[in-house]
Write a protein that holds these residues in place. Structure first.
Motif, short mmCIF file in Angstrom:
data_model
loop_
_atom_site.label_atom_id
_atom_site.label_comp_id
_atom_site.label_asym_id
_atom_site.label_seq_id
_atom_site.Cartn_x
_atom_site.Cartn_y
_atom_site.Cartn_z
N ASP A 54 0.83 -1.20 0.00
CA ASP A 54 0.00 0.00 0.00
C ASP A 54 0.86 1.26 0.00
OD1 ASP A 54 -2.66 1.35 0.35
OD2 ASP A 54 -1.70 2.00 2.21
N LEU A 55 1.92 1.23 0.82
CA LEU A 55 2.84 2.36 0.85
C LEU A 55 3.53 2.54 -0.50
CD1 LEU A 55 4.30 4.59 2.43
CD2 LEU A 55 5.95 2.86 3.19
N TYR A 56 3.95 1.41 -1.10
CA TYR A 56 4.59 1.47 -2.42
C TYR A 56 3.64 2.04 -3.46
CZ TYR A 56 6.44 -0.17 -6.87
OH TYR A 56 6.86 -0.23 -8.17
N ASP A 57 2.38 1.60 -3.41
CA ASP A 57 1.39 2.11 -4.37
C ASP A 57 1.18 3.61 -4.20
OD1 ASP A 57 1.08 -0.41 -5.40
OD2 ASP A 57 -0.67 -0.89 -4.17
N ARG A 58 1.08 4.04 -2.91
CA ARG A 58 0.88 5.47 -2.68
C ARG A 58 2.10 6.28 -3.10
NH1 ARG A 58 0.52 6.36 2.61
NH2 ARG A 58 0.46 4.25 3.42
N LEU A 59 3.30 5.72 -2.84
CA LEU A 59 4.52 6.41 -3.28
C LEU A 59 4.60 6.47 -4.80
CD1 LEU A 59 7.17 4.98 -0.80
CD2 LEU A 59 6.30 7.32 -0.88
N ARG A 60 4.21 5.37 -5.45
CA ARG A 60 4.23 5.36 -6.91
C ARG A 60 3.25 6.38 -7.48
NH1 ARG A 60 1.21 2.61 -10.30
NH2 ARG A 60 0.38 1.29 -8.63
N ILE A 61 2.07 6.45 -6.86
CA ILE A 61 1.08 7.45 -7.30
C ILE A 61 1.61 8.86 -7.06
CG2 ILE A 61 -1.22 8.38 -6.85
CD1 ILE A 61 -2.10 5.50 -6.19
N SER A 62 2.23 9.05 -5.88
CA SER A 62 2.81 10.37 -5.57
C SER A 62 3.92 10.71 -6.55
CB SER A 62 3.34 10.38 -4.14
OG SER A 62 2.30 10.14 -3.21
N GLU A 63 4.73 9.69 -6.89
CA GLU A 63 5.81 9.93 -7.85
C GLU A 63 5.27 10.33 -9.21
OE1 GLU A 63 9.73 7.62 -9.68
OE2 GLU A 63 8.20 6.51 -8.59
N GLU A 64 4.20 9.64 -9.63
CA GLU A 64 3.59 9.99 -10.91
C GLU A 64 3.02 11.41 -10.87
OE1 GLU A 64 3.61 8.36 -13.71
OE2 GLU A 64 4.78 6.73 -12.83
N LYS A 65 2.41 11.75 -9.73
CA LYS A 65 1.87 13.10 -9.60
C LYS A 65 2.99 14.14 -9.63
CE LYS A 65 -2.34 11.94 -7.01
NZ LYS A 65 -3.06 12.09 -5.72
N LEU A 66 4.11 13.82 -8.93
CA LEU A 66 5.24 14.74 -8.93
C LEU A 66 5.84 14.89 -10.33
CD1 LEU A 66 7.09 13.78 -5.62
CD2 LEU A 66 5.94 15.92 -6.13
N LYS A 67 5.93 13.75 -11.04
CA LYS A 67 6.45 13.82 -12.41
C LYS A 67 5.54 14.66 -13.30
CE LYS A 67 8.97 9.42 -12.51
NZ LYS A 67 9.04 8.06 -13.14
N LYS A 68 4.24 14.46 -13.14
CA LYS A 68 3.28 15.24 -13.93
C LYS A 68 3.38 16.72 -13.57
CE LYS A 68 -1.61 15.50 -15.20
NZ LYS A 68 -1.69 16.95 -15.00
N ASN B 103 5.95 18.19 -12.33
CA ASN B 103 7.24 18.68 -12.83
C ASN B 103 7.16 18.97 -14.33
OD1 ASN B 103 10.11 19.25 -12.51
ND2 ASN B 103 10.43 17.37 -13.67
N ARG B 104 6.49 18.05 -15.06
CA ARG B 104 6.33 18.30 -16.51
C ARG B 104 5.49 19.54 -16.76
NH1 ARG B 104 5.69 12.54 -16.64
NH2 ARG B 104 3.42 12.79 -16.56
N ASP B 105 4.41 19.68 -15.98
CA ASP B 105 3.57 20.87 -16.13
C ASP B 105 4.35 22.14 -15.80
OD1 ASP B 105 1.52 19.19 -16.81
OD2 ASP B 105 0.58 19.19 -14.83
N LEU B 106 5.17 22.04 -14.73
CA LEU B 106 5.96 23.20 -14.34
C LEU B 106 7.00 23.55 -15.40
CD1 LEU B 106 6.50 25.25 -12.08
CD2 LEU B 106 8.13 23.62 -11.09
N GLU B 107 7.62 22.52 -15.98
CA GLU B 107 8.59 22.76 -17.05
C GLU B 107 7.91 23.40 -18.26
OE1 GLU B 107 10.43 19.08 -17.88
OE2 GLU B 107 11.80 19.14 -16.16
N MET B 108 6.72 22.89 -18.60
CA MET B 108 5.99 23.48 -19.72
C MET B 108 5.60 24.92 -19.42
SD MET B 108 3.52 20.28 -20.81
CE MET B 108 2.65 21.29 -21.99
N TYR B 109 5.18 25.15 -18.15
CA TYR B 109 4.80 26.51 -17.76
C TYR B 109 6.01 27.43 -17.80
CZ TYR B 109 3.37 30.39 -14.77
OH TYR B 109 3.12 31.63 -14.28
#
Length: 392
Positions: free
Chosen positions: A151-165, A167-173
Motif C-alpha cells: 500500500d505504501l509502495y502504491d501510494r509512493l508510486r502514485i505520488s511519484e507519478e503526480k510529482l512527475k506530472k 514537474n512536466r507541467d511546471l517545465e511546460m509553464y
C-alpha cells in the motif's frame, strides 16, 4: 486462488483426522454422533462459504467451540485436530482484535480437556495447538506488513507519478513563460529601435537630402544644417547607447568575468574531452576589467598546460570570494612533476598577477597533479590592463 485451495485442503484433511481419531478411539457412529458431525460440518461450511457478515461468522465460530466441547465429552478422538481447526478459522477469518481472544479460548480448551490424560498426551495436544497458533499469528503479521508495504509502495508510486506530472507541467509553464518573456522583450526592443533609431535615421536621411540639394547653391546654409545634423546624430547615438545599457541585464555586468570563464571552460571541454569543473562561493562581487582579464588568461594557460603537459583527465577550478579578496585555485589530476621548470606561460601568469598587486604560487609532485593559487584583492578602481604577455 491457490492459497484458498490450499486452505480448503488443510481444513478437509483435519476433518478427516477428526473422524479417524474417533474411529481409533473405538467409538461407534450412532445416530447422535452422526447428527452432531453433520451439524458441525454444515456450520463450518456455512461460515466459510455463505456467511459474509462478521457477526454471523462470530456466532458460527462460537457455535463450533460448543461443538468441540461436545465432541470431547461424547466422542473423544484427537483433541489437537479440533484445536487446529479452530485455530485456522480464528486466525484466517477474523481480524487481530478478535483472533487474539479466540486464540486464548482455544488454548484454555486444550488445557482443560488435557487434564485427565497422560503427560505425553497433554504435551502433544498443547504443543501442536500452540505451534499452529503461533505460526498462523506470525503469518498474519507478515501478510499485514506485506500489505502495508504494498500500500505504501502504491501510494509512493502514485505520488511519484503526480510529482512527475507536476514537474512536466511546471517545465511546460516555465518554458511558456520564458518564451512569452522573450517575445515581449523582443517586442520591446523592436519598439525601442523603431521609436529611437528608426526615427533618428529617418530624420538624418531627410536632412542629408536637404544638404545635398543646397550645398552648391548655399554652402553657408548647408554648413549650418551639417552642424545641426551632427548634434542631432550625437544625441541619437547617446539614446541608442542608453537603450543598449537598459537592455543589458545588470547581473551580466556584475558576473561578466565569471560568464566569460564559463564559456572558455565549456569550449575547452568540447575540444579537449577533459572534465573541467568550476565552483564558486554563493556570495560574489563584480570583478573589474583587470581582474577578469588576468583570471581569464590564467585559466586559459592552466587548461592548456593540463592537457598538453600534465595529461590530465580532470581539472577543478574554485573561485572563493571574501569581503577582502578573491582566491582562485586551479588543480588537475595530471602526472605532475618534481622539478618545475618555469617556462614562458608560467612566467606570464606570475607577471600578470603581480602587475595588479596579486599573489601567485604553484606546486606539484609526481602523480599528484599540478596546483596554481591566485589571490587578488578587491579593488573598485584599477588601471586598465593593456600590456601584458602573450599566452604562450
Amino acid at each position: 486462488m491457490e492459497k484458498k485451495k490450499l486452505f480448503m485442503f488443510i481444513r478437509y484433511l483435519i476433518m478427516f483426522f477428526m473422524v479417524f481419531g474417533i474411529l481409533i478411539e473405538g467409538k461407534n457412529f450412532d445416530s447422535k454422533i452422526i447428527i452432531l458431525m453433520l451439524v458441525f460440518i454444515t456450520n463450518n461450511q456455512l461460515r466459510e462459504f455463505s456467511l459474509n457478515k462478521n457477526s454471523y461468522q462470530i456466532l458460527s465460530f462460537i457455535l463450533e467451540v460448543v461443538f468441540v466441547i461436545l465432541f470431547n465429552l461424547w466422542t473423544a478422538g484427537y483433541l489437537f485436530t479440533y484445536l487446529i481447526l479452530l485455530a485456522i478459522d480464528a486466525n484466517v477469518m477474523f481480524k487481530k482484535r478478535l483472533a487474539t481472544p479466540f486464540n486464548i479460548i482455544i488454548v484454555l480448551i486444550g488445557v482443560y480437556f488435557s487434564l485427565n490424560y497422560s503427560l505425553n498426551y497433554k504435551i502433544m495436544n498443547l504443543s501442536v495447538s500452540v505451534i499452529v497458533i503461533v505460526v498462523l499469528y506470525f503469518t498474519r503479521y507478515e501478510n499485514e506488513k506485506k500489505i502495508e508495504a504494498q500500500d505504501l509502495y502504491d501510494r509512493l508510486r502514485i505520488s511519484e507519478e503526480k510529482l512527475k506530472k507536476a514537474n512536466r507541467d511546471l517545465e511546460m509553464y516555465a518554458s511558456s513563460v520564458e518564451e512569452l518573456t522573450l517575445l515581449r522583450e523582443r517586442n520591446r526592443i523592436s519598439r525601442e529601435i523603431h521609436d529611437s533609431v528608426g526615427h533618428s535615421l529617418s530624420t538624418m536621411v531627410i536632412q542629408l537630402g536637404a544638404i545635398e540639394k543646397i550645398i552648391k547653391k548655399s554652402p553657408e546654409k548647408a554648413e549650418i544644417l551639417t552642424k545641426n545634423l551632427r548634434k542631432f546624430t550625437q544625441t541619437s547615438l547617446d539614446e541608442v547607447r542608453g537603450a543598449v545599457r537598459a537592455i543589458k541585464p545588470k547581473e551580466f555586468e556584475k558576473y561578466e568575468g565569471i560568464i566569460s570563464i564559463e564559456e572558455l571552460i565549456s569550449n575547452f571541454k568540447k575540444m579537449a574531452n577533459i572534465d573541467v569543473r568550476l565552483a564558486f562561493t554563493k556570495e560574489k562581487w563584480s570583478l573589474n576589467s583587470d581582474q577578469s582579464f588576468v583570471i581569464y588568461r590564467i585559466v586559459q594557460e592552466f587548461l592548456s598546460n593540463s592537457a598538453r603537459h600534465g595529461k590530465a583527465s580532470r581539472v577543478d577550478i574554485i573561485m572563493a570570494f571574501t569581503e577582502q579578496n578573491v582566491v582562485v585555485t586551479l588543480k588537475d589530476n595530471g602526472q605532475g612533476c618534481e622539478n618545475i621548470a618555469e617556462g614562458i606561460g608560467m612566467k606570464s601568469m606570475r607577471e600578470r598577477v603581480r602587475e595588479i598587486g596579486g599573489y601567485f604560487e604553484y606546486k606539484s609532485a609526481p602523480k599528484e597533479g599540478f596546483t596554481v593559487k591566485v589571490e587578488l584583492a578587491k579593488k573598485e578602481k584599477l588601471k586598465a590592463y593593456s600590456g601584458g604577455k602573450n599566452n604562450e
